[in-house]
Design an enzyme around this catalytic site. Structure first.
Site, PDB file in Angstrom:
ATOM      1  N   CYS A   2      40.820  40.600  31.540  1.00  0.00           N
ATOM      2  CA  CYS A   2      39.769  41.090  31.023  1.00  0.00           C
ATOM      3  C   CYS A   2      38.901  41.364  29.627  1.00  0.00           C
ATOM      4  O   CYS A   2      39.960  40.334  29.228  1.00  0.00           O
ATOM      5  CB  CYS A   2      39.159  43.254  31.404  1.00  0.00           C
ATOM      6  SG  CYS A   2      40.170  43.375  32.909  1.00  0.00           S
ATOM      7  N   ARG A  27      35.854  36.362  30.776  1.00  0.00           N
ATOM      8  CA  ARG A  27      37.013  36.793  31.302  1.00  0.00           C
ATOM      9  C   ARG A  27      37.116  37.670  32.757  1.00  0.00           C
ATOM     10  O   ARG A  27      38.329  38.386  32.765  1.00  0.00           O
ATOM     11  CB  ARG A  27      37.909  37.243  29.838  1.00  0.00           C
ATOM     12  CG  ARG A  27      38.670  36.944  28.915  1.00  0.00           C
ATOM     13  CD  ARG A  27      38.566  37.496  27.851  1.00  0.00           C
ATOM     14  NE  ARG A  27      39.966  37.681  27.737  1.00  0.00           N
ATOM     15  CZ  ARG A  27      41.270  37.398  28.158  1.00  0.00           C
ATOM     16  NH1 ARG A  27      41.548  36.111  27.471  1.00  0.00           N
ATOM     17  NH2 ARG A  27      42.325  37.738  28.333  1.00  0.00           N
ATOM     18  N   TRP A  74      37.301  42.653  35.548  1.00  0.00           N
ATOM     19  CA  TRP A  74      37.954  42.088  36.152  1.00  0.00           C
ATOM     20  C   TRP A  74      38.770  42.997  37.281  1.00  0.00           C
ATOM     21  O   TRP A  74      39.711  42.683  36.825  1.00  0.00           O
ATOM     22  CB  TRP A  74      38.588  40.456  35.976  1.00  0.00           C
ATOM     23  CG  TRP A  74      38.368  39.394  37.123  1.00  0.00           C
ATOM     24  CD1 TRP A  74      37.423  39.644  37.598  1.00  0.00           C
ATOM     25  CD2 TRP A  74      39.342  39.087  37.888  1.00  0.00           C
ATOM     26  NE1 TRP A  74      37.201  38.527  38.416  1.00  0.00           N
ATOM     27  CE2 TRP A  74      38.622  38.252  39.023  1.00  0.00           C
ATOM     28  CE3 TRP A  74      40.074  39.035  37.544  1.00  0.00           C
ATOM     29  CZ2 TRP A  74      39.732  37.784  39.796  1.00  0.00           C
ATOM     30  CZ3 TRP A  74      41.553  38.190  37.535  1.00  0.00           C
ATOM     31  CH2 TRP A  74      41.350  37.812  39.335  1.00  0.00           C
ATOM     32  N   ASN A 100      43.957  45.919  29.342  1.00  0.00           N
ATOM     33  CA  ASN A 100      44.127  44.371  29.511  1.00  0.00           C
ATOM     34  C   ASN A 100      45.008  43.984  29.952  1.00  0.00           C
ATOM     35  O   ASN A 100      46.619  44.759  29.173  1.00  0.00           O
ATOM     36  CB  ASN A 100      43.513  43.291  28.901  1.00  0.00           C
ATOM     37  CG  ASN A 100      43.266  41.648  29.471  1.00  0.00           C
ATOM     38  OD1 ASN A 100      43.137  41.570  31.087  1.00  0.00           O
ATOM     39  ND2 ASN A 100      43.285  40.602  29.102  1.00  0.00           N
ATOM     40  N   GLY A 101      45.239  44.464  31.071  1.00  0.00           N
ATOM     41  CA  GLY A 101      46.500  44.103  32.248  1.00  0.00           C
ATOM     42  C   GLY A 101      46.940  45.166  33.552  1.00  0.00           C
ATOM     43  O   GLY A 101      46.170  44.956  33.792  1.00  0.00           O
ATOM     44  N   GLU A 472      42.744  17.646  42.692  1.00  0.00           N
ATOM     45  CA  GLU A 472      41.767  18.283  41.933  1.00  0.00           C
ATOM     46  C   GLU A 472      40.235  18.098  42.332  1.00  0.00           C
ATOM     47  O   GLU A 472      39.683  19.224  42.033  1.00  0.00           O
ATOM     48  CB  GLU A 472      41.582  17.929  40.776  1.00  0.00           C
ATOM     49  CG  GLU A 472      40.725  18.354  39.557  1.00  0.00           C
ATOM     50  CD  GLU A 472      41.188  19.450  39.158  1.00  0.00           C
ATOM     51  OE1 GLU A 472      41.482  20.417  39.642  1.00  0.00           O
ATOM     52  OE2 GLU A 472      40.379  20.604  38.534  1.00  0.00           O
ATOM     53  N   LYS A 476      37.700  21.661  42.254  1.00  0.00           N
ATOM     54  CA  LYS A 476      36.381  21.706  41.467  1.00  0.00           C
ATOM     55  C   LYS A 476      35.032  21.961  42.495  1.00  0.00           C
ATOM     56  O   LYS A 476      34.914  23.278  42.309  1.00  0.00           O
ATOM     57  CB  LYS A 476      35.900  20.533  41.064  1.00  0.00           C
ATOM     58  CG  LYS A 476      36.140  20.228  39.870  1.00  0.00           C
ATOM     59  CD  LYS A 476      36.749  20.705  38.697  1.00  0.00           C
ATOM     60  CE  LYS A 476      37.620  22.384  38.325  1.00  0.00           C
ATOM     61  NZ  LYS A 476      38.541  22.511  38.417  1.00  0.00           N
ATOM     62  N   GLU A 479      35.849  25.538  44.272  1.00  0.00           N
ATOM     63  CA  GLU A 479      35.533  26.842  43.563  1.00  0.00           C
ATOM     64  C   GLU A 479      34.165  27.099  42.879  1.00  0.00           C
ATOM     65  O   GLU A 479      33.991  28.766  42.029  1.00  0.00           O
ATOM     66  CB  GLU A 479      36.589  27.521  41.842  1.00  0.00           C
ATOM     67  CG  GLU A 479      37.195  25.886  40.674  1.00  0.00           C
ATOM     68  CD  GLU A 479      37.566  25.835  39.630  1.00  0.00           C
ATOM     69  OE1 GLU A 479      38.245  27.070  39.785  1.00  0.00           O
ATOM     70  OE2 GLU A 479      37.910  24.916  39.652  1.00  0.00           O
ATOM     71  N   HIS A 495      47.441  12.223  60.808  1.00  0.00           N
ATOM     72  CA  HIS A 495      48.075  13.039  61.187  1.00  0.00           C
ATOM     73  C   HIS A 495      47.755  14.126  61.419  1.00  0.00           C
ATOM     74  O   HIS A 495      48.264  15.709  60.590  1.00  0.00           O
ATOM     75  CB  HIS A 495      49.382  13.397  60.426  1.00  0.00           C
ATOM     76  CG  HIS A 495      50.958  11.589  59.811  1.00  0.00           C
ATOM     77  ND1 HIS A 495      51.112  10.953  61.449  1.00  0.00           N
ATOM     78  CD2 HIS A 495      50.020  10.615  59.298  1.00  0.00           C
ATOM     79  CE1 HIS A 495      51.571  10.090  60.568  1.00  0.00           C
ATOM     80  NE2 HIS A 495      50.840   9.662  58.982  1.00  0.00           N
ATOM     81  N   LYS A 594      38.125  33.131  34.001  1.00  0.00           N
ATOM     82  CA  LYS A 594      38.975  31.799  33.665  1.00  0.00           C
ATOM     83  C   LYS A 594      40.562  31.546  33.553  1.00  0.00           C
ATOM     84  O   LYS A 594      41.799  30.756  32.664  1.00  0.00           O
ATOM     85  CB  LYS A 594      38.275  31.754  31.386  1.00  0.00           C
ATOM     86  CG  LYS A 594      38.781  30.870  31.328  1.00  0.00           C
ATOM     87  CD  LYS A 594      38.619  29.665  31.997  1.00  0.00           C
ATOM     88  CE  LYS A 594      38.503  28.139  30.888  1.00  0.00           C
ATOM     89  NZ  LYS A 594      38.634  26.914  31.857  1.00  0.00           N
TER      90      LYS A 594
HETATM   91  C1  AGP Z   1      40.592  25.388  37.350  1.00  0.00           C
HETATM   92  O1  AGP Z   1      39.555  24.572  37.469  1.00  0.00           O
HETATM   93  C2  AGP Z   1      41.231  27.100  37.562  1.00  0.00           C
HETATM   94  N1  AGP Z   1      40.126  28.013  36.858  1.00  0.00           N
HETATM   95  C3  AGP Z   1      42.610  27.857  37.896  1.00  0.00           C
HETATM   96  O2  AGP Z   1      43.122  26.777  38.793  1.00  0.00           O
HETATM   97  C4  AGP Z   1      43.650  26.932  36.777  1.00  0.00           C
HETATM   98  O3  AGP Z   1      43.493  25.877  35.855  1.00  0.00           O
HETATM   99  C5  AGP Z   1      44.279  27.898  36.557  1.00  0.00           C
HETATM  100  O4  AGP Z   1      44.798  29.319  36.651  1.00  0.00           O
HETATM  101  C6  AGP Z   1      45.577  28.093  35.435  1.00  0.00           C
HETATM  102  O5  AGP Z   1      44.857  27.650  34.783  1.00  0.00           O
HETATM  103  P1  AGP Z   1      45.505  27.232  32.752  1.00  0.00           P
HETATM  104  O6  AGP Z   1      45.414  26.034  32.714  1.00  0.00           O
HETATM  105  O7  AGP Z   1      44.748  28.427  31.572  1.00  0.00           O
HETATM  106  O8  AGP Z   1      47.074  27.503  33.293  1.00  0.00           O
END
Ligand code: AGP
Length: 599
Positions: A2, A27, A74, A100-101, A472, A476, A479, A495, A594
């Site tokens: 958050c 966030r 969040w 936050n937590g 990766e 991308k 997400e 396979h 994020k």
């Molecule tokens: C990446 O596009 C994602 N948002 C997510 O997988 C991110 O890489 C992951 O949460 C790790 O975050 P960090 O690198 O801040 O630890």
């Protein structure tokens, strides 16, 4: 994940809090709220949805207050709603908190408080904090907060106000919190962008620290009452760095920033073929390297395995942080841990770090956010210096992480007395320009995205050091466009996944030149024979590739060990444009945050 911002000063708190919340929306953004003190009364306004809903609330008009706290949420406990939005108040409506937590023992605390007559109105874990402080409150807010925190198990970044006390009390354990030190004004926030407009001087709170701020003073103490001496950090990030600089989205801006972020990573760390890193470890004693991370950072860790083993012949073991933390891992003398995290706040990665550290293992961090929790937990590390990454989908951090792992491997070679390969250093210096060439193809990628934006599945295939690039690239797309995509080792496709191939299945191949190029070509043939539509990332339009691929994206040639840094760029752009053409919120995809600061 958050966002918190609190203000005390000579200005009007409401506009400062609203602007700050907007900087923290990445966030979390399912609901938001503000509480200010006006004439010794708390005025609280909360709203489900984005911050602009809160901003338009009539309850915020004509408020004249210079003290307030605010929060963008969040949800973890309790669905997004007005009543579950922060700030939360005590029974008397005289104390307000934003949190936050996760409070792990909130159920038992709730029972205790309700037995004493407290009425908990929300479904959140956070609300118990306000009532606990009320339980201990007599005349000092910071003392009541300190008492309350002793009963709390779990993680918190917290800001608290009380109607009569002209101060903010802040505390942290496991969730990031910074103090913004201004001129006759002080701020508390979850992250730097929220305070930059007011001050560049920040203090990072550590776990189990409590801060008390008035409009012209601050003090920080440990939860046991001892004074904590804190360093003031000067933030170099300019305000526009946290703005979009004319790009449609932060993500696109950050993709285009990669030539600069790569230069920033190398700056001062590679002089006359000497690698300059200040890492606390005895290289000669290293027997094994463990790398742990989450998400995109885990993909860069997989590439790091290839790079480090190739250059140093030291075995590398890579694991998801969320798995490693519970595996009771076997740690031996000579092991070194590398944790990779853009935010430096990812809960699983932090927990894995603490678990391994407790086994007396040397820990190195590859982190972007200066002063973040992971950055302060490790023995030493490499900051990415990539600047703020605001888009939820990580892009420039990924390429910089891969480069940081390469620098690390070169540094080990150097410390072991081996010469650094001149060709590699020369090629390394050309990478920013080669990235530039690729980002300039953004419009071409948009045309390609137009053709595939309605696909429902994608397969990404790569081999060797480019298999993690396939993972990766798939992440991308998933997400930000919500299209299902899977990264796979190209040889593994036969396979099982080959059953998926038909004319509706776009297959992206990493087909740049290396010792496995012929193998990739035969994998492309297998797909072609089943009518799959092939998008190939290649170094040139040679005859074989032209026969097999429906679309070819040319990237400049480079050493295979550096190829992931270039090959990922078109995949970032493809994902970006598909999501944008679908009209989705690229910077804030649904369900994502994020920085995942909870398990
Ligand atoms: C990446 O596009 C994602 N948002 C997510 O997988 C991110 O890489 C992951 O949460 C790790 O975050 P960090 O690198 O801040 O630890």
């Amino acid at each position: 994940m958050c966002g918190i911002i609190a203000y005390i000063g000579e200005g009007n708190a409401v506009p400062v809090l609203i602007k700050g919340l907007k900087k923290l929306e990445y966030r979390g953004y399912d609901s938001a709220g503000i509480c200010v003190v006006e004439n010794k009364r708390l005025i609280t306004v909360k709203r489900k949805g984005r911050i602009e809903h809160l901003e338009k609330h009539p309850g915020l008009k004509n408020i004249n207050s210079s003290l307030g706290i605010s929060h963008t949420r969040w949800a973890t406990h309790g669905e997004p709603s007005e009543i579950n939005a922060h700030p939360h108040l005590d029974c008397k409506g005289e104390i307000a908190i934003v949190h936050n937590g996760i409070i792990e023992n909130h159920n038992s605390l709730k029972k205790l408080l309700e037995k004493e007559g407290h009425k908990i109105v929300s479904d959140t874990d956070s609300e118990v904090i306000a009532h606990l402080i009320e339980k201990f409150y007599s005349s000092s807010l910071e003392n009541a907060v300190a008492e309350a925190l002793k009963l709390i198990e779990g993680a918190y970044g917290l800001a608290v106000i009380q109607k009569d006390e002209n101060k903010i009390v802040a505390a942290r354990k496991g969730s990031p919190l910074i103090l913004g030190i201004g001129k006759n004004e002080m701020l508390v926030a979850s992250d730097i962008p929220a305070v930059l407009q007011y001050t560049r001087k920040v203090i990072y709170l550590n776990d189990n620290e409590i801060a008390v701020l008035t409009n012209n003073s601050y003090s920080v103490m440990k939860i046991n009452g001892e004074k904590a001496n804190k360093k003031i950090h000067k933030i170099k990030w300019s305000i526009e760095e946290t703005e979009k600089k004319g790009f449609r989205h932060f993500m696109l801006k950050e993709i285009f920033e990669q030539p600069d972020s790569v230069k920033n990573l190398l700056r001062g760390r590679m002089k006359n073929n000497k690698i300059k890193l200040t890492l606390d470890m005895d290289v000669k004693k290293i027997k094994r390297i463990i790398i742990t991370a989450c998400g995109t950072s885990w993909h860069s860790a997989l590439i790091g395995k290839h790079i480090i083993e190739d250059l140093t012949r030291i075995p590398v073991y890579v694991d998801y942080a969320s798995e490693l933390r519970y595996r009771n891992p076997v740690i031996k003398k000579g092991d070194v841990l590398i944790v990779i995290s853009q935010s430096g706040e990812t809960a699983d990665t932090l927990a894995a770090l603490k678990e391994i550290k407790s086994k007396k293992c040397k820990c190195i961090g590859i982190v972007n956010v200066v002063g973040s929790t992971i950055a302060r937990e490790v023995d030493s590390g490499i900051y990415l210096h990539a600047g703020p990454e605001m888009g939820v989908a990580s892009t420039k951090a990924f390429s910089s992480q891969v480069l940081a792992l390469l620098l690390f491997a070169l540094w080990i070679r150097q410390e072991k007395g081996y010469k650094i390969d001149d060709d590699l250093v020369r090629e390394l210096k050309k990478i920013p320009e080669k990235i530039n060439i690729i980002v300039k193809k953004s419009d071409r990628l948009r045309e390609l995205a137009e053709k595939f934006k309605n696909s429902t599945n994608f397969l990404y295939l790569g081999r060797g050091i480019n298999f993690p690039v396939a993972l990766e690239g798939a992440l991308k797309l998933k997400e930000i466009s919500y299209i299902h995509a899977e990264g796979y080792p190209a040889a593994e496709m036969k396979h099982g996944p080959i059953a998926l191939i038909d004319r509706n299945m776009p297959v992206v191949f990493l087909a740049t030149k290396n010792n496995l190029s012929d193998k990739i070509l035969s994998n492309m043939q297998e797909v072609k024979a089943r009518k799959g539509r092939i998008i190939a990332v290649a170094n040139e339009k040679n005859k074989e590739i032209e026969k097999l691929a429906d679309y070819i994206i040319i990237v400049p040639e480079t050493l295979n060990i550096l190829s992931p840094i270039l090959n990922i760029i078109p995949l970032q752009l493809l994902a970006y444009h598909i999501a944008d053409l679908k009209g989705l919120n690229v910077d804030k995809p649904r369900n994502l945050a994020k920085s995942v600061t909870v398990e």
